[in-house]
Design a protein around this motif. Structure first.
Motif, mmCIF file in Angstrom:
data_model
loop_
_atom_site.group_PDB
_atom_site.id
_atom_site.type_symbol
_atom_site.label_atom_id
_atom_site.label_comp_id
_atom_site.label_asym_id
_atom_site.label_seq_id
_atom_site.Cartn_x
_atom_site.Cartn_y
_atom_site.Cartn_z
ATOM 1 N N ASP A 1 -11.741 -8.729 16.701
ATOM 2 C CA ASP A 1 -11.115 -8.954 16.233
ATOM 3 C C ASP A 1 -10.777 -9.255 14.702
ATOM 4 N N ILE A 2 -11.966 -9.696 14.170
ATOM 5 C CA ILE A 2 -12.204 -8.442 12.621
ATOM 6 C C ILE A 2 -11.630 -6.770 12.459
ATOM 7 N N VAL A 3 -12.132 -6.271 13.151
ATOM 8 C CA VAL A 3 -11.439 -5.632 12.765
ATOM 9 C C VAL A 3 -10.093 -5.313 12.754
ATOM 10 N N LYS A 4 -9.745 -5.976 13.372
ATOM 11 C CA LYS A 4 -8.235 -5.810 14.231
ATOM 12 C C LYS A 4 -7.762 -6.319 12.843
ATOM 13 N N GLN A 5 -7.903 -8.003 12.342
ATOM 14 C CA GLN A 5 -7.709 -8.490 11.286
ATOM 15 C C GLN A 5 -7.607 -7.829 10.177
ATOM 16 N N ILE A 6 -8.530 -6.864 9.750
ATOM 17 C CA ILE A 6 -8.933 -5.883 8.845
ATOM 18 C C ILE A 6 -7.762 -4.726 8.549
ATOM 19 N N SER A 7 -7.257 -4.271 9.811
ATOM 20 C CA SER A 7 -6.193 -3.517 10.028
ATOM 21 C C SER A 7 -4.997 -3.808 9.503
ATOM 22 N N ASN A 8 -5.133 -5.265 10.181
ATOM 23 C CA ASN A 8 -3.502 -5.621 9.560
ATOM 24 C C ASN A 8 -3.275 -6.626 7.949
ATOM 25 N N ARG A 9 -4.127 -6.223 7.164
ATOM 26 C CA ARG A 9 -4.306 -6.692 5.883
ATOM 27 C C ARG A 9 -3.550 -6.121 5.375
ATOM 28 N N ASN A 10 -3.220 -4.759 5.292
ATOM 29 C CA ASN A 10 -2.317 -4.376 4.441
ATOM 30 C C ASN A 10 -0.464 -4.928 5.028
ATOM 31 N N PHE A 11 -0.573 -5.731 5.585
ATOM 32 C CA PHE A 11 0.619 -6.306 5.954
ATOM 33 C C PHE A 11 0.451 -8.001 5.049
ATOM 34 N N ILE A 12 -0.686 -8.369 4.872
ATOM 35 C CA ILE A 12 -0.704 -9.424 5.108
ATOM 36 C C ILE A 12 -0.748 -9.709 3.057
ATOM 37 N N ILE A 13 -1.380 -7.987 2.199
ATOM 38 C CA ILE A 13 -1.670 -8.043 1.557
ATOM 39 C C ILE A 13 0.102 -8.206 0.485
ATOM 40 N N SER A 14 1.098 -7.409 1.356
ATOM 41 C CA SER A 14 1.709 -7.017 1.166
ATOM 42 C C SER A 14 2.649 -8.320 1.127
ATOM 43 N N ASN A 15 2.452 -9.433 2.695
ATOM 44 C CA ASN A 15 3.488 -9.801 2.251
ATOM 45 C C ASN A 15 2.828 -10.851 0.709
ATOM 46 N N ILE A 16 2.036 -11.573 0.645
ATOM 47 C CA ILE A 16 0.921 -12.377 -0.379
ATOM 48 C C ILE A 16 2.425 -11.842 -1.639
ATOM 49 N N VAL A 17 2.774 -10.368 -1.713
ATOM 50 C CA VAL A 17 3.446 -9.310 -2.716
ATOM 51 C C VAL A 17 4.440 -10.304 -3.404
ATOM 52 N N ASN A 18 5.079 -9.947 -1.433
ATOM 53 C CA ASN A 18 6.684 -10.817 -1.370
ATOM 54 C C ASN A 18 6.650 -12.217 -1.996
ATOM 55 N N TRP A 19 6.024 -12.966 -1.383
ATOM 56 C CA TRP A 19 5.993 -13.944 -1.593
ATOM 57 C C TRP A 19 6.236 -14.437 -2.777
ATOM 58 N N SER A 20 5.262 -13.590 -3.748
ATOM 59 C CA SER A 20 4.698 -13.884 -5.012
ATOM 60 C C SER A 20 6.405 -13.759 -5.812
ATOM 61 N N LYS A 21 6.656 -12.446 -5.461
ATOM 62 C CA LYS A 21 7.922 -12.204 -6.128
ATOM 63 C C LYS A 21 8.986 -13.066 -5.681
ATOM 64 N N PHE A 22 9.054 -13.504 -4.524
ATOM 65 C CA PHE A 22 10.226 -14.705 -4.390
ATOM 66 C C PHE A 22 10.474 -15.620 -4.830
ATOM 67 N N THR A 23 8.700 -16.511 -4.727
ATOM 68 C CA THR A 23 8.947 -17.650 -5.961
ATOM 69 C C THR A 23 8.772 -17.182 -7.057
ATOM 70 N N ALA A 24 9.468 -16.309 -7.849
ATOM 71 C CA ALA A 24 8.716 -15.964 -9.031
ATOM 72 C C ALA A 24 10.695 -15.998 -9.347
ATOM 73 N N GLY A 25 10.858 -16.203 -8.197
ATOM 74 C CA GLY A 25 12.854 -15.720 -7.937
ATOM 75 C C GLY A 25 12.898 -14.235 -8.524
ATOM 76 N N ALA A 26 12.535 -12.629 -8.401
ATOM 77 C CA ALA A 26 12.778 -11.763 -8.861
ATOM 78 C C ALA A 26 12.916 -11.446 -7.133
ATOM 79 N N GLY A 27 12.932 -11.810 -5.797
ATOM 80 C CA GLY A 27 13.127 -11.599 -4.610
ATOM 81 C C GLY A 27 13.976 -12.038 -3.859
#
Length: 145
Positions: free
Chosen positions: A119-145
């Protein structure tokens, strides 16, 4: 490694520093390698223990029937079985044998460790997606998205 040791390491490693997402993205391969190696080792341990269980079950079968060779008894440090057990009841005795139960519980424990690592390995494999979502959310909340 014990489950508790893995939990402690994962507790520290699982945190994502939102202030430095580039570094977090760069850590993904290193984390994947670390936990995948743990996962592989635990998987091998589980398979070895399962093989050991099969051998022990066969030996206990011979012991309960009283057909185990004298040299095998000596090698294992066992005394001859004093009871006369009929073949149809041997499985009942093997299933409740202290050594069998102990090894079965050990297998269950390490299978749980293996599953946790999977399960940990699966979470690590999904980390790119999680980081991408954090970036997208940050852009959205900053009004850039």
């Amino acid at each position: 490694m014990t489950l508790e040791e893995i939990e402690a390491e994962w507790s520290a490693d699982s945190k994502i520093d939102e202030a430095n997402l580039v570094r977090e993205a760069a850590r993904i391969p290193k984390l994947h390698h670390k936990y995948y190696m743990f996962y592989v080792k635990e998987g091998l341990r589980v398979r070895k223990l399962k093989a050991d269980l099969k051998v022990l079950q066969r030996d206990k079968y011979d012991w309960y029937l009283g057909t185990m060779a004298e040299e095998d008894l000596k090698e294992r440090g066992w005394k001859p079985n004093p009871r006369k057990i009929i073949r149809s009841e041997v499985d009942k005795y093997i299933d409740s044998d202290k050594d069998i139960v102990e090894l079965s519980l050990k297998i269950d424990y390490f299978a749980s460790v293996e599953k946790f690592l999977e399960d940990i390995v699966k979470q690590i494999s999904n980390r790119n997606f999680i980081i991408s979502n954090i970036v997208n959310w940050s852009k959205f909340t900053a009004g850039a998205g």
